[in-house]
Write a protein that holds these residues in place. Structure first.
Motif, mmCIF file in Angstrom:
data_model
loop_
_atom_site.group_PDB
_atom_site.id
_atom_site.type_symbol
_atom_site.label_atom_id
_atom_site.label_comp_id
_atom_site.label_asym_id
_atom_site.label_seq_id
_atom_site.Cartn_x
_atom_site.Cartn_y
_atom_site.Cartn_z
ATOM 1 N N ARG A 138 0.826 -1.215 0.000
ATOM 2 C CA ARG A 138 0.000 0.000 0.000
ATOM 3 C C ARG A 138 0.860 1.265 0.000
ATOM 4 O O ARG A 138 0.547 2.239 -0.699
ATOM 5 C CB ARG A 138 -0.928 -0.017 1.211
ATOM 6 C CG ARG A 138 -1.859 1.191 1.278
ATOM 7 C CD ARG A 138 -2.795 1.078 2.467
ATOM 8 N NE ARG A 138 -3.661 2.232 2.598
ATOM 9 C CZ ARG A 138 -4.805 2.389 1.962
ATOM 10 N NH1 ARG A 138 -5.220 1.422 1.152
ATOM 11 N NH2 ARG A 138 -5.546 3.476 2.123
ATOM 12 N N TYR A 139 1.948 1.248 0.758
ATOM 13 C CA TYR A 139 2.775 2.446 0.880
ATOM 14 C C TYR A 139 3.997 2.431 -0.044
ATOM 15 O O TYR A 139 4.540 3.492 -0.363
ATOM 16 C CB TYR A 139 3.228 2.610 2.337
ATOM 17 C CG TYR A 139 2.095 2.956 3.261
ATOM 18 C CD1 TYR A 139 1.619 4.261 3.354
ATOM 19 C CD2 TYR A 139 1.482 1.977 4.038
ATOM 20 C CE1 TYR A 139 0.570 4.586 4.204
ATOM 21 C CE2 TYR A 139 0.429 2.288 4.893
ATOM 22 C CZ TYR A 139 -0.026 3.593 4.968
ATOM 23 O OH TYR A 139 -1.076 3.921 5.806
ATOM 24 N N TRP A 140 4.465 1.262 -0.419
ATOM 25 C CA TRP A 140 5.606 1.157 -1.334
ATOM 26 C C TRP A 140 5.255 0.183 -2.465
ATOM 27 O O TRP A 140 5.756 -0.948 -2.514
ATOM 28 C CB TRP A 140 6.843 0.666 -0.589
ATOM 29 C CG TRP A 140 7.268 1.595 0.509
ATOM 30 C CD1 TRP A 140 7.963 2.757 0.401
ATOM 31 C CD2 TRP A 140 7.000 1.421 1.918
ATOM 32 N NE1 TRP A 140 8.164 3.329 1.626
ATOM 33 C CE2 TRP A 140 7.583 2.535 2.587
ATOM 34 C CE3 TRP A 140 6.334 0.446 2.670
ATOM 35 C CZ2 TRP A 140 7.507 2.676 3.957
ATOM 36 C CZ3 TRP A 140 6.257 0.605 4.036
ATOM 37 C CH2 TRP A 140 6.833 1.705 4.673
ATOM 38 N N PRO A 141 4.378 0.584 -3.380
ATOM 39 C CA PRO A 141 3.905 -0.340 -4.422
ATOM 40 C C PRO A 141 5.005 -0.813 -5.373
ATOM 41 O O PRO A 141 4.845 -1.860 -6.008
ATOM 42 C CB PRO A 141 2.843 0.480 -5.165
ATOM 43 C CG PRO A 141 3.185 1.904 -4.872
ATOM 44 C CD PRO A 141 3.776 1.917 -3.499
ATOM 45 N N ARG A 142 6.092 -0.085 -5.477
ATOM 46 C CA ARG A 142 7.164 -0.501 -6.384
ATOM 47 C C ARG A 142 7.861 -1.774 -5.937
ATOM 48 O O ARG A 142 8.533 -2.423 -6.735
ATOM 49 C CB ARG A 142 8.192 0.624 -6.513
ATOM 50 C CG ARG A 142 7.666 1.868 -7.233
ATOM 51 C CD ARG A 142 8.752 2.888 -7.422
ATOM 52 N NE ARG A 142 8.252 4.067 -8.143
ATOM 53 C CZ ARG A 142 9.003 5.119 -8.456
ATOM 54 N NH1 ARG A 142 10.287 5.136 -8.100
ATOM 55 N NH2 ARG A 142 8.471 6.145 -9.108
ATOM 56 N N LEU A 143 7.726 -2.123 -4.680
ATOM 57 C CA LEU A 143 8.330 -3.369 -4.193
ATOM 58 C C LEU A 143 7.566 -4.608 -4.661
ATOM 59 O O LEU A 143 8.050 -5.733 -4.499
ATOM 60 C CB LEU A 143 8.388 -3.360 -2.664
ATOM 61 C CG LEU A 143 9.291 -2.290 -2.043
ATOM 62 C CD1 LEU A 143 9.214 -2.352 -0.522
ATOM 63 C CD2 LEU A 143 10.732 -2.467 -2.512
#
Length: 244
Positions: A138-143
Motif C-alpha cells: 500500500r505504501y511502497w507499491p514498487r516493491l
C-alpha cells in the motif's frame, strides 16, 4: 476441528463430518478449476460441465474397483510405515489417524495448554500473516509485494514438511518455463497452446499411472518391474529420498 469438539470421542462421526463438508468443498473447487480451464480454452460451458459429470460418475465406479484391487494385492505394503518405492498407505493411514486425533482426542490434544494448542491458534496467525505484505504494498507499491500470495506460500510450507515431496521440483520447473519464460518470450503461443498442453500433460499422466499400476507395478497381482537402472531404483525410492 469443529467436528472434533462437537462430537468428542467419536472418530467415525468426525470422518462423516469431513466427508460431507471438507471433501465436498474440495471436489467443488476441482470442478470449478476445470471449468475455468475450459473457459480459457473457449470450450462451451455446458459441454465442459457434461464431460465433468460423466467423468465423475465413471471415475467413482472405477476408483472403487481399483482401490479394492490394490488393497487386496498390496495389503501388507500399505499397512507398513515405510511402504515401497511404488506403493504407500500414507494417505489412507493419515485419514484414519486424523479421525482419531481430531474426533477422539480433540480436547486432550488441541485445547489450550495441551501439546498441540498452536494448531487451532494458527488460524489467527494465518489471518494476520498477509497484513505486513498488504501494508508494504500500500505504501511502497514498487516493491511489488502483491506478487506474494501468502495463503499459497503457507500451504506449501506445511505440505512440504511431510511425506515424499521431491515432485515439487518438477512443479517449479514446469511453472517457471510456462508461466514466466513462455509467457514473456512467446505470449501468442502461451495464449493459444499453454492450457491445451497442460490438459494433455495432466491427462497423459493419469493414463500412464493407470497402465503402469496394472501392467508393471502389481495393482492386480504379480508385479513385472522395469529393469533396474539409475532412474528405476528398485532397492529404494525412485526419487532417491533417504529412508526413514
Amino acid at each position: 476441528m469443529i467436528a472434533g469438539y462437537l462430537h468428542n470421542g467419536r472418530p467415525t462421526a468426525n470422518m462423516f463430518f469431513v466427508l460431507y463438508s471438507y471433501n465436498t468443498v474440495s471436489q467443488a473447487l476441482l470442478l470449478l478449476r476445470d471449468l475455468k480451464i475450459a473457459q480459457y480454452a473457449k470450450l462451451p460451458p455446458r459441454a465442459a460441465f457434461t464431460a465433468q459429470i460423466i467423468g465423475t460418475i465413471l471415475g467413482a465406479a472405477l476408483n472403487y474397483v481399483l482401490m479394492n484391487s490394490i488393497i487386496n494385492n498390496q495389503r501388507e505394503v500399505l499397512l507398513s510405515v515405510q511402504g515401497t518405492n511404488i506403493w504407500s498407505g500414507q494417505q489412507p493411514q493419515s485419514y484414519n489417524s486424523q479421525a482419531i486425533a481430531w474426533g477422539g482426542l480433540a480436547h486432550e490434544l488441541f485445547s489450550t495448554g495441551q501439546r498441540y494448542q498452536w494448531v487451532p491458534l494458527s488460524y489467527l496467525i494465518g489471518l494476520v500473516a498477509p497484513l505486513p505484505f498488504w501494508i508494504i504494498h500500500r505504501y511502497w507499491p514498487r516493491l511489488r509485494m502483491d506478487y506474494y500470495y501468502i495463503p499459497i506460500i503457507c500451504y506449501y510450507v506445511g505440505a512440504l514438511s511431510a511425506g515424499i515431496n521431491s515432485s515439487v521440483v518438477s512443479y517449479y520447473m514446469v511453472s517457471f518455463s510456462c508461466q514466466w519464460w513462455l509467457r514473456t518470450r512467446y505470449p501468442r503461443w502461451f495464449v493459444k497452446y499453454n492450457y491445451l498442453v497442460g490438459a494433455a500433460l495432466d491427462g497423459g499422466t493419469q493414463v500412464m499411472v493407470f497402465i503402469l499400476s496394472f501392467a508393471v507395478q502389481g495393482a492386480a497381482g504379480q508385479a513385472h518391474l522395469i529393469p533396474e537402472w539409475w532412474g528405476a531404483n528398485q532397492g529404494g525410492n525412485y526419487d532417491r529420498c533417504l529412508s526413514l
